[in-house]
Design a protein around this motif. Structure first.
Motif: not given
Length: 483
Positions: A268, A32, A34
């Protein structure tokens, strides 16, 4: 020692906890992201505001009070406009819900395909390599300036105070070997933020010293509407070449398109604010901040030095005192270039490592990682291929910088060859393909006019770079200080 795949961040089956894949992975199966518009802005500022900001007084001196500000504003607009087009190319075919493109080449492949992909890669990676070599030279010049500043303070402004650049290139290379082990762009945010702070610091110092010099009014400074005067400051041919070089320097000073997609790939995802909107916001902040600094430093620097403005008034000793402030500014330049080197090197590192992992997926030297516990850090995973390849790259760039200390002329030529395709041509062609724009429509026509106008700028800047390169070759004396 625990081992894990070098391509861990690309696997949908690693880095999840308690069986919840979505908790730690993005929609493409990678770890993921960020990043935010703040970190993206830091990356952009680090990439754009280089030590070249301090040479803008010279560029404005060649163009004058009219041409200098006009060129700064025009190229800031062009860079911002084409960057917003490229930000929409991060996903394909839809800019919000399409599949991700991880690199500039991926975006060109998704929308244009064919030979254009190879041409994009050639222009991008030649430019990135040239920039890293140029930064090695520039950082050494800044550190030499620190020693010379102290020498001038001690022995007077007319002392010889010659110092070799080579030891500082070696030091810069050694530090880069360590920093190059940062795995990817996503882990680079802290370094970009530090580098951005350093760029603001030395820009403010240069600006403040210029304002103080203007306010002092101790010298008779000549400035004109059209810049340096033929027959007084330069010959007719020198005026032409300097004007072309100044236009090219300003045009290339804004460009960061060669790392834009890679920067956007750190942001993100949010259902409210998709990546392209965050990147456009970061681009607006980065380019506007850059333009403000460029205009202030260029115009105030020109007001301070006039038509005699040095190429860089911190390393070229437009200022001698206070020497400690000059030292601090040059240290800030060197620290900034440590981070900027990585911003431009990481896409090249990622390209080579990704290609090798796809070419030899079963080679454990390329794909496996070794866990090493580092004091005060924790566990760090060393990939032997990454260690060897990146170390070799840094050593080679340092050697080239030492062998050809006038490489900035090569860099100008590489920049001239990459500005048009990377900053203008590909973003516009991708936008036309993405929107399925009608041929010969009004918007299609003016986009094509912009493309051709920028091509002319690249060609004349390339001509000026070649002329400067020839002069440097004629004047080059090995083992003599190059500053």
């Amino acid at each position: 020692m625990k081992k894990k795949s070098y391509l861990q961040d690309q696997s949908p089956f690693n880095n999840y906890e308690n069986g919840d894949v979505n908790k730690n992975l993005d929609d493409d199966g990678r770890v993921k992201r960020t990043g935010t518009w703040v970190t993206a802005s830091a990356h952009i500022i680090t990439a754009v505001i280089g030590s070249g900001v301090l040479s803008l007084a010279w560029a404005v001196a060649q163009l004058g009070w009219v041409g200098g500000p006009a060129a700064l504003v025009v190229f800031s607009f062009i860079t911002y406009f084409t960057s917003t087009l490229l930000a929409d190319a991060y996903r394909a075919p839809d800019p919000v819900n399409g599949q991700r493109n991880y690199t500039y080449m991926d975006a060109v492949r998704a929308y244009l395909g064919g030979r254009k992909v190879q041409l994009c890669g050639l222009a991008q990676y030649m430019n990135l390599t040239g920039i890293t070599i140029g930064y090695t030279i520039t950082s050494s010049i800044s550190m030499v300036a620190v020693k010379r500043s102290n020498c001038f303070h001690k022995h007077g402004h007319h002392a010889k105070c010659e110092t070799s650049n080579y030891p500082f290139m070696v030091i810069f290379g050694c530090i880069q070997i360590v920093l190059s082990q940062i795995p990817n762009f996503a882990k680079l945010s802290w370094l970009s933020i530090i580098a951005s702070v350093m760029s603001f610091a030395y820009s403010f110092i240069g600006l403040g010293l210029s304002i103080a010099k203007v306010a002092g009014g101790e010298e008779d400074v000549r400035t004109t509407l059209t810049g340096v005067v033929v027959g007084v400051d330069v010959s007719g041919s020198e005026k032409v070449w300097r004007t072309l070089q100044a236009i090219g320097d300003i045009a290339f000073a804004y460009s960061f398109s060669n790392v834009l997609i890679e920067i956007q790939d750190t942001i993100k995802w949010s259902p409210v604010v998709p990546e392209n909107k965050s990147m456009k916001r970061a681009t607006a902040i980065g380019v506007s901040t850059t333009t403000i600094f460029y205009v202030l430093c260029g115009l105030v620097g020109y007001a301070a030095f006039g038509n005699d403005a040095p190429g860089n008034f911190l390393t070229g000793f437009g200022f001698y005192e206070p020497f400690w402030l000059i030292d601090f500014a040059n240290i800030c330049i060197a620290i900034h270039l440590l981070g900027a080197y990585q911003v431009f090197a990481q896409p090249l590192f990622g390209f080579v490592e990704g290609w090798c992992s796809r070419r030899w997926p079963g080679n454990r030297f390329i794909t496996s990682e070794q866990a090493v516990r580092v004091p005060f850090y924790g566990v760090y995973y060393i990939n032997l291929f990454r260690l060897v390849w990146r170390t070799t790259y840094v050593i080679v760039t340092a050697l080239v910088a030492m062998l050809f200390p006038f490489f900035n002329n090569f860099l100008g030529l590489i920049g001239a060859g990459s500005f048009w395709p990377l900053v203008v041509y590909f973003p516009i062609e991708i936008h036309i393909a993405q929107t399925k724009m009608a041929k010969y429509s009004f918007k299609w026509m003016w986009l094509k006019i912009l493309t051709w106008a920028c091509l002319i700028v690249s060609l004349i800047a390339a001509a000026a770079s070649i002329q400067g390169l020839i002069q440097s070759l004629q004047a080059y004396k090995p083992f003599q200080l190059q500053d």
